[in-house]
Design a protein around this motif. Structure first.
Motif, short mmCIF file in Angstrom:
data_model
loop_
_atom_site.label_atom_id
_atom_site.label_comp_id
_atom_site.label_asym_id
_atom_site.label_seq_id
_atom_site.Cartn_x
_atom_site.Cartn_y
_atom_site.Cartn_z
N PRO A 41 0.84 -1.21 0.00
CA PRO A 41 0.00 0.00 0.00
C PRO A 41 0.88 1.26 0.00
O PRO A 41 2.00 1.26 0.54
CB PRO A 41 -0.80 -0.12 1.30
N SER A 42 0.37 2.33 -0.60
CA SER A 42 1.16 3.56 -0.67
C SER A 42 0.28 4.76 -0.39
O SER A 42 -0.93 4.76 -0.65
CB SER A 42 1.82 3.70 -2.05
N LEU A 43 0.94 5.80 0.14
CA LEU A 43 0.28 7.07 0.43
C LEU A 43 1.30 8.17 0.15
O LEU A 43 2.43 8.11 0.65
CB LEU A 43 -0.19 7.14 1.88
N SER A 44 0.93 9.15 -0.65
CA SER A 44 1.84 10.26 -0.95
C SER A 44 1.02 11.51 -1.20
O SER A 44 -0.20 11.45 -1.38
CB SER A 44 2.70 9.94 -2.18
N TRP A 45 1.69 12.67 -1.22
CA TRP A 45 1.02 13.92 -1.51
C TRP A 45 2.01 14.91 -2.12
O TRP A 45 3.22 14.74 -2.05
CB TRP A 45 0.38 14.52 -0.25
N SER A 46 1.47 15.93 -2.73
CA SER A 46 2.26 17.06 -3.24
C SER A 46 1.47 18.33 -2.95
O SER A 46 0.24 18.31 -2.93
CB SER A 46 2.52 16.92 -4.74
N GLY A 72 5.07 22.73 -4.82
CA GLY A 72 5.91 21.71 -5.46
C GLY A 72 6.56 20.74 -4.50
O GLY A 72 7.18 19.76 -4.93
N SER A 73 6.42 20.92 -3.18
CA SER A 73 7.02 19.98 -2.22
C SER A 73 6.23 18.68 -2.21
O SER A 73 5.02 18.66 -2.43
CB SER A 73 7.02 20.60 -0.81
N THR A 74 6.95 17.59 -1.98
CA THR A 74 6.32 16.27 -1.98
C THR A 74 6.46 15.62 -0.61
O THR A 74 7.31 16.02 0.20
CB THR A 74 6.96 15.36 -3.04
N ALA A 75 5.65 14.61 -0.38
CA ALA A 75 5.67 13.92 0.92
C ALA A 75 6.93 13.09 1.06
O ALA A 75 7.46 12.57 0.08
CB ALA A 75 4.45 13.01 1.02
N PRO A 76 7.43 13.00 2.27
CA PRO A 76 8.52 12.04 2.51
C PRO A 76 8.01 10.62 2.30
O PRO A 76 6.79 10.39 2.20
CB PRO A 76 8.88 12.30 3.97
N GLU A 77 8.91 9.70 2.23
CA GLU A 77 8.50 8.30 2.03
C GLU A 77 7.73 7.81 3.26
O GLU A 77 8.27 7.81 4.37
CB GLU A 77 9.72 7.42 1.78
N GLU A 101 0.66 16.38 10.59
CA GLU A 101 1.31 17.68 10.80
C GLU A 101 2.22 18.02 9.62
O GLU A 101 2.26 19.18 9.17
CB GLU A 101 2.10 17.67 12.11
N MET A 102 2.93 17.00 9.08
CA MET A 102 3.77 17.25 7.91
C MET A 102 2.91 17.59 6.69
O MET A 102 3.23 18.50 5.91
CB MET A 102 4.63 16.01 7.62
N LEU A 103 1.81 16.88 6.53
CA LEU A 103 0.92 17.12 5.40
C LEU A 103 0.35 18.54 5.46
O LEU A 103 0.34 19.28 4.46
CB LEU A 103 -0.20 16.08 5.41
N VAL A 147 -3.40 14.54 -2.85
CA VAL A 147 -3.06 13.27 -2.18
C VAL A 147 -3.32 12.11 -3.12
O VAL A 147 -4.32 12.09 -3.86
CB VAL A 147 -3.87 13.10 -0.88
N SER A 148 -2.40 11.12 -3.05
CA SER A 148 -2.55 9.90 -3.85
C SER A 148 -2.56 8.70 -2.90
O SER A 148 -1.69 8.57 -2.03
CB SER A 148 -1.40 9.78 -4.85
N MET A 149 -3.53 7.80 -3.07
CA MET A 149 -3.68 6.60 -2.23
C MET A 149 -3.78 5.38 -3.14
O MET A 149 -4.48 5.42 -4.16
CB MET A 149 -4.93 6.71 -1.35
N SER A 150 -3.10 4.30 -2.74
CA SER A 150 -3.13 3.08 -3.55
C SER A 150 -3.21 1.87 -2.63
O SER A 150 -2.42 1.73 -1.69
CB SER A 150 -1.89 2.99 -4.44
#
Length: 828
Positions: A435-440, A444-449, A564-566, A600-603
């Motif tokens: 499973p993955s979760l990320s955001w931008s 232009g900043s992106t989420a940490p791993e 908090e990071m998001l 946000v991207s969720m998979s």
């Protein structure tokens, strides 16, 4: 002439007293040699008897463990006759007589020795004062006291004093009572000797040359009194033994025992019995004399022990008398300073026996035999089983390993069948891909791993399920109570194409469904729980809830730090969101929504649900006490873990929860090694539903119908829940042992007390149960033990290398001492 001179010298040597003791005077003194040999044997038994005993009465005996055996001759109950298992037979409760005899020797003989020493010293001092001051006030006081003490038979006066001083106080009461009344004969003898010797010419001469009264007594009077006093000491030892035997025969013994009501024959008619709690020869006589005719083997061992000990000291005393009369026998050594060492040694030995004439010191010794390294080895083996995830191979391997150890340590199967396995059917899904979760964000900043099950986990409750979701982030917050909110209150809320961000405890629990209705692509729940609680739901935990209800969308839980990071990347904070609710993009009665500058991207790809059994392992130790066997103590730990992710990430769960199982298995081994006679029944539960809601295990334990199949000594009564002790985080953490209890009463206090004996600090707090009422209706209490967790440890870093072997040892000693007290003592 030479022949005549030799004959004269020979005749003179026969008339002249010998100047020293010859070896033949001792070797040919049959009473002294035989009595001395018996005394040496008794001394050997005092020193080494407990280590030679087949079982420890403090741990395995001294309780009502009546066995019912139906054979050709009908019902057979203890006392059991001598057999290979019980060399001397058993008492009426099924306790091994040889073990009681060997352990009781130390209590009985040391008590007699100290009582005799006090009697002799007291009689010598008072008799000397009286005889040296004949006719004076001190003489009248001493002789008046002798008259008062001897006016009542010694047996009766002993009983009066023992009960007046409280027989339940144990050995010190017997020492005081029997010393206070037993010095009179020694004082009378000493007085008469002092009166006689005081008038002899050499005493007058010593006083004439200026010797002080004390110097005259020590140098000239005592050496003439001590030989006979040494003989009296041996005879007095025999007299004390006789008195202890007489007291035991009339039911007065050290500690006094406890009164219990027992239904011996299953007739519902309870009879009161006096149960001895300290192994001692007098107690054995007190409980066994009623079988003198029907089963004499019960009374014979303690009676013979008293006889042999009394005979030994009487015979030794007779041998010393013959020795003193037939040859010079110097007792000057009794007046040397080294005798203070002997007296000090006897006092130390008595104090040691007093301190050990109760179960508590033996419980501590048993707890100190806990091997933390063994518990650590069990933990290491379990942590190497792929994280022990449900439906994975490691979980099955762990269950088989626990069963193997339960069998090795003598635990009976704890479930029906008989079987060690208790299974719960469920439906299970698994992630086919990681499973993955990320955001931008807009800048232009992106989420940490982000790491699955460490930073986030997925949910399958309600409409939660697999899928791909991508969209802008919308925060929905709530003000005031959410209980009265209904669907109509959310009219106008538009979440189409968005990922919704919610806070657990702020939003309604079922708002994810409302978000789906309003067009959301996915849901993120912010939780303030620790890292260890971000666990993906892989099976249907609660039959009252819906899972994977179609249509499904990805629903993830994220840690507060991740949120908090998001939000920081989106240029806002939680406090600012609530402070600026009036300027929100959407508003309603009690809620507001704000679009955030983030995408946000969720998979999540899930397998189809499949049937799976959740296996728990249970081992059982039936209680052996008719009075307490129906009290059930549950030792609970959870053995499964987070398992292995699709990308190969393993979550070993060494501290949480493998260390708890390691403690449980080592406790079982310890009890087997120590031969613990469990008065209460114990159920070891390695629970296999770690990811289940806590209420599942609470409901299972509190429902006593689940355990009606377990055998008990008293088949006419049902098992009743007494206590649940839950273990976790046993190998790492702070210096304080955290104890959470639902009643903050005696059990928490007992853990604090035992931890103090081990040298461990304890913090006691309240344990909130999901179903407190059900547990209390069952009559039980719940206690949780774990080291205080000072820092959050990522689940993938919870490895064996982080565990502290000293913490495993300290935790195990506190656990063993606490549960041994609970299993053996009737107070808990």
């Amino acid at each position: 002439f030479a022949a005549s001179l030799a004959e004269a010298e020979a005749a003179e040597s026969e008339l002249r007293p010998r100047s020293r003791l010859r070896p033949r005077d001792v070797l040919l003194n049959v009473p002294m040699m035989f009595g001395g040999l018996l005394v040496l044997i008794l001394f050997f038994i005092v020193l080494f008897g407990p280590s030679l005993a087949p079982e420890n009465p403090y741990l395995a005996g001294q309780h009502v463990k009546v066995d019912y055996v139906y054979g050709p001759e009908g019902l057979v109950i203890p006392p059991f006759p001598p057999s290979p298992e019980y060399p001397l037979g058993t008492d009426q409760w099924g306790n091994d007589l040889l073990s009681l005899l060997l352990h009781g020797a130390r209590n009985t003989l040391v008590a007699c020795a100290f009582i005799t020493m006090v009697r002799v010293i007291l009689g010598l001092i008072l008799g000397a004062l009286s005889g040296w001051n004949e006719g004076k006030a001190v003489d009248q006081v001493v002789m008046g006291s002798v008259g008062v003490v001897t006016s009542v038979p010694m047996l009766i006066s002993s009983m009066i004093l023992i009960y007046a001083l409280d027989i339940r106080e144990g050995l010190p009461v017997f020492i005081v009572a029997m010393s206070v009344i037993g010095w009179t004969e020694i004082a009378q003898y000493t007085r008469s000797e002092f009166m006689l010797l005081r008038k002899t010419p050499y005493i007058e001469g010593a006083r004439a040359v200026g010797s002080t009264p004390l110097g005259v007594v020590v140098r000239h009077v005592l050496p003439n009194v001590l030989p006979q006093l040494l003989i009296i000491t041996c005879l007095e030892m025999a007299a004390v033994m006789m008195l202890l035997g007489e007291l035991g025969f009339v039911g007065v013994f050290i500690g006094g025992g406890s009164r219990i009501a027992v239904d011996l024959y299953g007739t519902d008619v309870q009879t009161m019995y006096n149960l001895a709690e300290i192994p001692e020869w007098g107690a054995m006589l007190a409980t066994g004399f009623r079988f003198l005719r029907s089963k004499p083997f019960v009374t014979l061992p303690p009676a013979m022990a008293f006889f042999v000990a009394t005979f030994a000291f009487n015979t030794l005393g007779e041998g010393l008398r013959r020795l003193v009369e037939s040859a010079p026998f110097s007792t000057a050594f009794l007046l040397r300073k080294r005798m203070l060492v002997v007296i000090g040694g006897m006092t130390f030995a008595t104090v040691f026996i007093i301190n050990n004439a109760s179960p508590a010191p033996w419980f501590v010794k048993a707890a100190q035999s806990f091997h933390g390294e063994f518990a650590l080895e069990h933990t290491r083996i379990l942590s190497e089983m792929g994280g022990r995830g449900l439906g994975q191979e490691g979980s099955a391997d762990a269950a088989e390993y626990i069963v193997e150890k339960f069998e090795e340590y003598g635990l009976d199967p704890g479930w029906r069948g008989p079987s060690y396995f208790y299974t719960q059917e469920t439906q299970l899904v698994e992630a086919l891909e990681q499973p993955s979760l990320s955001w931008s964000s807009g800048d232009g900043s992106t989420a940490p791993e982000l790491r699955h099950q460490i930073d986030f986990g997925f949910m399958i409750e309600g409409h939660g399920g697999g899928g791909e979701a991508e969209g802008g982030l919308t925060f929905v917050g709530f003000t005031g109570s959410t209980r009265a909110l209904e669907d109509r209150h959310f009219q106008g809320l538009d979440l189409h194409g968005q990922i919704v961000l919610l806070i657990e405890g702020n939003a309604p629990e079922d708002f994810a469904t409302e978000a789906l209705i309003r067009g959301a692509e996915g849901v993120l729940w912010i939780t303030s729980e620790g890292r260890g609680d971000i666990r993906s739901q892989v099976f249907f935990a609660d039959p009252t809830l819906d899972y994977l209800r179609k249509p499904v969308i990805p629903i993830f839980r994220i840690r507060q730090e991740v949120s908090e990071m998001l939000l920081a990347d989106a240029g806002v904070t939680i406090n600012e969101l609530f402070a600026e609710e009036e300027t929100a993009d959407q508003q309603g009665n009690g809620w507001f929504a704000r679009d955030l500058d983030a995408s946000v991207s969720m998979s999540l790809q899930l397998s189809e649900p499949r049937q799976e059994d959740i296996v728990s392992v249970m081992g059982y130790i039936p209680g052996s006490d008719l009075d307490l066997a129906n009290d059930l103590v549950v030792i609970l730990a959870r053995y499964d873990g987070m398992g292995t992710d699709p990308d190969g990430t393993v979550f070993p769960g060494a501290n949480h929860s493998a260390s708890a199982i390691g403690q449980m298995l080592e406790l079982a081994r310890l009890w087997q090694e120590q031969g613990l006679g469990a008065r209460r029944s114990a159920l070891f539960v390695a629970w296999g539903g770690e990811a289940l809601h806590d209420q599942v295990v609470e409901d299972f334990v509190a429902e006593m119908l689940n355990f009606r199949h377990l055998p008990t000594r008293n088949a006419r009564a049902q098992l009743r829940l007494a206590l649940v002790v839950e273990l976790d985080n046993a190998g790492a953490g702070g210096e304080v042992l955290q104890v959470l209890s639902d009643d903050l009463g005696r059990h928490a206090a007992l853990i604090a007390e035992t931890a103090g004996e081990i040298g461990v600090s304890v913090a006691i707090g309240e344990h909130e149960l999901s179903n407190q009422r059900l547990l209390h209706n069952a009559g039980g209490h719940w206690v949780e033990m774990q080291w205080e967790q000072l820092e959050e440890i990522s689940p993938d870093e919870d490895v064996i290398e982080r565990l502290d072997d000293q913490k495993m040892q300290s935790f195990g000693e506190v656990l063993a001492l606490t549960l041994t007290n609970i299993m053996r003592q009737s107070d808990y």
